[in-house]
Design a protein around this motif. Sequence first.
Motif, mmCIF file in Angstrom:
data_model
loop_
_atom_site.group_PDB
_atom_site.id
_atom_site.type_symbol
_atom_site.label_atom_id
_atom_site.label_comp_id
_atom_site.label_asym_id
_atom_site.label_seq_id
_atom_site.Cartn_x
_atom_site.Cartn_y
_atom_site.Cartn_z
ATOM 1 N N ALA A 71 41.287 48.245 40.966
ATOM 2 C CA ALA A 71 42.599 48.587 41.515
ATOM 3 C C ALA A 71 43.681 47.630 41.024
ATOM 4 N N PHE A 72 43.294 46.386 40.769
ATOM 5 C CA PHE A 72 44.247 45.363 40.335
ATOM 6 C C PHE A 72 44.593 45.490 38.852
ATOM 7 N N LEU A 73 43.677 46.028 38.034
ATOM 8 C CA LEU A 73 43.831 46.052 36.585
ATOM 9 C C LEU A 73 45.131 46.692 36.103
ATOM 10 N N PRO A 74 45.473 47.923 36.521
ATOM 11 C CA PRO A 74 46.711 48.517 35.997
ATOM 12 C C PRO A 74 47.957 47.724 36.357
ATOM 13 N N HIS A 75 47.946 47.056 37.498
ATOM 14 C CA HIS A 75 49.097 46.238 37.879
ATOM 15 C C HIS A 75 49.189 44.991 37.000
ATOM 16 N N ALA A 76 48.036 44.408 36.654
ATOM 17 C CA ALA A 76 48.024 43.257 35.759
ATOM 18 C C ALA A 76 48.556 43.641 34.382
#
Length: 301
Positions: free
Chosen positions: A63-68
């Motif tokens: 879930a964090f990957l696209p925001h990173a």
Amino acid sequence: MNIEHLKLFVRLASTHNISSAGQELGLSPAVASSHINKLEEGLGIRLVHRTTRKVSLTEEGQAFLPHAEEVLATVEAARASVGAGSESPSGTLRVTAPASFGRMHLIPALKGFMARYPQLMVDFRFSDSIVDLVEGGFDIAIRNAELKDSTLIARKLAPDNRIVCASPEYLAQYGEPTTPETLKAHRCVNLAGLETWGFKTPSGIQNIKTRGCFRSDNGDAVRDACVDGLGIALSSTWCSYQHIKDGSLVQILKDYPLVSDTAIWLVYPSSRLIAPKVRAFIDYFTEYYGSPPYWDKALAQ
């Protein structure tokens, strides 16, 4: 939140190996592992599962990957904007492209591109398979197929015009077809999945199911088999223009254009801001190929 930690996390999501991801960024395995630990501590969540052989993202990590990725793209674009274009794009530009097109039309342009942007390191991966840009960690993909993923942005780089051609040897032995219908009496060499050729005729579109003794999933192989006289072929002009110019192939059925709406596309992940290295690639290669592209200009001369 440390930007370098985010860069490592994004590469880790693709490589599934802390040592490999760290090596790409010039970090030792110990330092890379420390960076991931600090990122997790700062967020207060576990981002990766660690085993002795492989690292995988947790549900929270996925879930964090696209925001990173969005943060990194925004930071890179913002840094370039405050320099008002005075700083050359830098870092690693990762591009995936079809093997034939890459060898014929990316590599010859590479010297000029790298001379213009000396701070860039270019990583080309040539494959005829459609790869996942995000999972593979690619900045850009070159494709000649319809874009099916709505989360990606596609920009037309050049038309992918197609022609019917044969070798002088084949035509001398079997004669030249004068209409699409007469193709049924000829041997054809086909690209797998493109055995039916559509033609624009005075009476409307005519689809011809071609037959032959050879088929391949590679455009170079189809073209070369055609040059060797194995049969008539449908080929992209970017693939066959040099052979048309030197006479080893002859374009036929010129009065019956093929029904085709294909193009060469630049594809990149959706973002509010395009990273400077991606913008540099788009601008350079759009200018380099021209409109119409140089391979079609060569055939018109």
